[in-house]
Design a protein around this motif. Structure first.
Motif, short mmCIF file in Angstrom:
data_model
loop_
_atom_site.label_atom_id
_atom_site.label_comp_id
_atom_site.label_asym_id
_atom_site.label_seq_id
_atom_site.Cartn_x
_atom_site.Cartn_y
_atom_site.Cartn_z
N PRO A 137 0.81 -1.21 0.00
CA PRO A 137 0.00 0.00 0.00
C PRO A 137 0.85 1.27 0.00
CG PRO A 137 0.13 -0.90 2.20
CD PRO A 137 0.83 -1.88 1.30
N PHE A 138 2.11 1.14 0.42
CA PHE A 138 3.00 2.30 0.48
C PHE A 138 4.43 1.81 0.31
CE2 PHE A 138 6.04 4.78 2.90
CZ PHE A 138 5.88 6.01 2.29
N VAL A 139 5.21 2.51 -0.49
CA VAL A 139 6.59 2.12 -0.71
C VAL A 139 7.51 3.33 -0.63
CG1 VAL A 139 6.15 0.07 -2.12
CG2 VAL A 139 6.22 2.31 -3.21
N ASN A 140 8.79 3.07 -0.36
CA ASN A 140 9.76 4.14 -0.29
C ASN A 140 10.02 4.75 -1.67
OD1 ASN A 140 11.26 1.92 1.95
ND2 ASN A 140 10.44 3.88 2.61
N GLU A 141 9.96 3.89 -2.69
CA GLU A 141 10.24 4.36 -4.05
C GLU A 141 9.14 3.86 -4.98
OE1 GLU A 141 13.67 3.75 -7.48
OE2 GLU A 141 14.22 3.56 -5.36
N SER A 142 8.41 4.78 -5.60
CA SER A 142 7.29 4.42 -6.47
C SER A 142 7.76 3.84 -7.79
CB SER A 142 6.43 5.66 -6.76
OG SER A 142 5.90 6.19 -5.57
N PRO A 143 6.90 3.04 -8.45
CA PRO A 143 7.25 2.55 -9.78
C PRO A 143 7.36 3.74 -10.74
CG PRO A 143 5.32 1.43 -8.89
CD PRO A 143 5.59 2.58 -8.01
N SER A 144 8.13 3.58 -11.81
CA SER A 144 8.26 4.65 -12.79
C SER A 144 8.28 4.07 -14.19
CB SER A 144 9.53 5.47 -12.54
OG SER A 144 10.69 4.66 -12.61
N PHE A 145 7.64 4.77 -15.10
CA PHE A 145 7.57 4.34 -16.49
C PHE A 145 8.94 4.54 -17.15
CE2 PHE A 145 6.53 5.09 -21.01
CZ PHE A 145 5.81 3.93 -21.28
N LYS A 146 9.37 3.57 -17.96
CA LYS A 146 10.66 3.69 -18.63
C LYS A 146 10.50 4.55 -19.89
CE LYS A 146 12.45 -0.80 -17.04
NZ LYS A 146 12.93 -2.14 -17.45
N GLY A 147 10.62 5.83 -19.69
CA GLY A 147 10.42 6.76 -20.80
C GLY A 147 9.47 7.86 -20.41
#
Length: 339
Positions: A137-147
């Motif tokens: 539900p919560f993370v230190n580093e969010s996912p990010s789109f490659k581009g």
């Protein structure tokens, strides 16, 4: 500490129950539903649930997976009671979720005006047949789109002819999971506009290339991600990318807060619909809404209603709320518990 807390350039989901009832003389201390300091579990509440939940045999055999949303009371001493299911999955899973919630150790109680009070809280209990499918539900580093996410969406999303011909425009809210390998799955348009727009967004998101996965304590984990895709007839492209936000969080380090007394605001502005009052209708309307990074309230939805007029009144009051103090997130290891 303040240097590592940054305003979120994203949205934040809030669930707020609004009760419509007549206060009787001599009634006991009220139960707060929106308070200045929410109750706090002593530890990681989701780790506790994962360690104590037992998958019902009937549900496991039927390969039933999903979430049960449970609402419960935390009293002045921190004791948990009066748990009930708001969103059901399956009867045996619902009962197991209630059991685990009601057997929790004492919480730090919520406070209002400096004193400990009874309050209500809601938790989502996950049932999954694969422990690796746990979605944080919560993370230190969010996912990010490659581009460039905006560029990808503009290039691949096409305005459906049916929607364009019917002059349909607006926001499609899409939710999906980015797993620990960066793959996208469980795509769901949970708020749509029709005309083929919802299906178009789901198709494009499902076909996304791999993402950089989210991380918790340095380890890649699965994270649920949400974003709005706005179809606009006035835009030179199918969608208006100015509305695309990087993430909608459900939990953050520092929760959004109402600028003032939220209970007092609701009590002052909610008007009991005459038709509902005459019919003796009473109960709770649960609303869900987004707190933008500028503190404005958006995307108000009725999660659970009691009557058309009461639901509309709750929607009106929540939509008209003044600006909140937005949520904050810390990108380092500086989580702070407030008592």
């Amino acid at each position: 500490m303040n240097k590592c807390l940054k305003f979120l350039s994203l949205f934040f989901y809030m669930l707020v129950p609004l009760y419509v009832f007549a206060q009787q003389a001599g009634s006991e201390q009220p139960i707060y539903h929106c308070i200045r300091q929410s109750p706090v579990f002593n530890g990681d509440v989701y780790q506790y649930i994962a360690a104590h939940i037992e998958y019902p045999r009937k549900a496991r055999k039927a390969k039933i997976e999903g979430r049960v949303l449970v609402d419960f009371q935390v009293d002045e001493s921190g004791k948990v009671s009066d748990a009930h299911v708001v969103k059901s999955l399956e009867s045996t899973c619902d009962k197991e979720a209630i059991k685990v919630i009601e057997n929790m150790p004492a919480w730090q109680p919520g406070t209002e005006n400096g004193r400990q009070v009874k309050s209500r809280y809601a938790l989502s209990v996950l049932f999954t047949l694969n422990p690796e499918n746990r979605i944080e539900p919560f993370v230190n580093e969010s996912p990010s789109f490659k581009g460039d996410l905006n560029e990808y969406l503009v290039k691949n999303i096409h305005y459906p002819d049916a929607a364009r011909n019917a002059a349909i425009e607006g926001s499609v809210m899409v939710s999906f999971v980015v797993d620990k390998d960066g793959k996208v799955y469980d795509v769901n348009a949970y708020r749509g506009i029709g005309g083929g727009c919802d299906e178009e967004v789901v198709k494009v998101v499902q076909n996304m290339p791999g993402w950089n996965p989210g991380k918790q304590n340095g380890l890649a984990v699965s994270v649920r991600y949400s974003l709005p895709v706005v179809f606009s007839l006035k835009s030179s492209t199918a969608i208006d990318t100015s509305h695309i936000a990087p993430q909608i969080f459900t939990y953050v380090e520092q929760m959004p807060s109402f600028a003032g007394n939220l209970n007092a605001y609701l009590a002052k502005n909610i008007h009991y619909p005459e038709a509902a009052k005459k019919a003796g209708i009473a109960g709770r309307v649960i609303t869900k809404f987004v707190i933008n990074s500028d503190g404005k309230v958006a995307d108000v939805e009725i999660v659970k209603g009691i009557d058309k007029d009461c639901d509309e009144e709750a929607y009106r009051v929540v939509s008209a709320m003044p600006v909140w103090k937005p949520g904050n997130i810390c990108r380092g290891f500086c989580r702070v518990r407030r008592g």
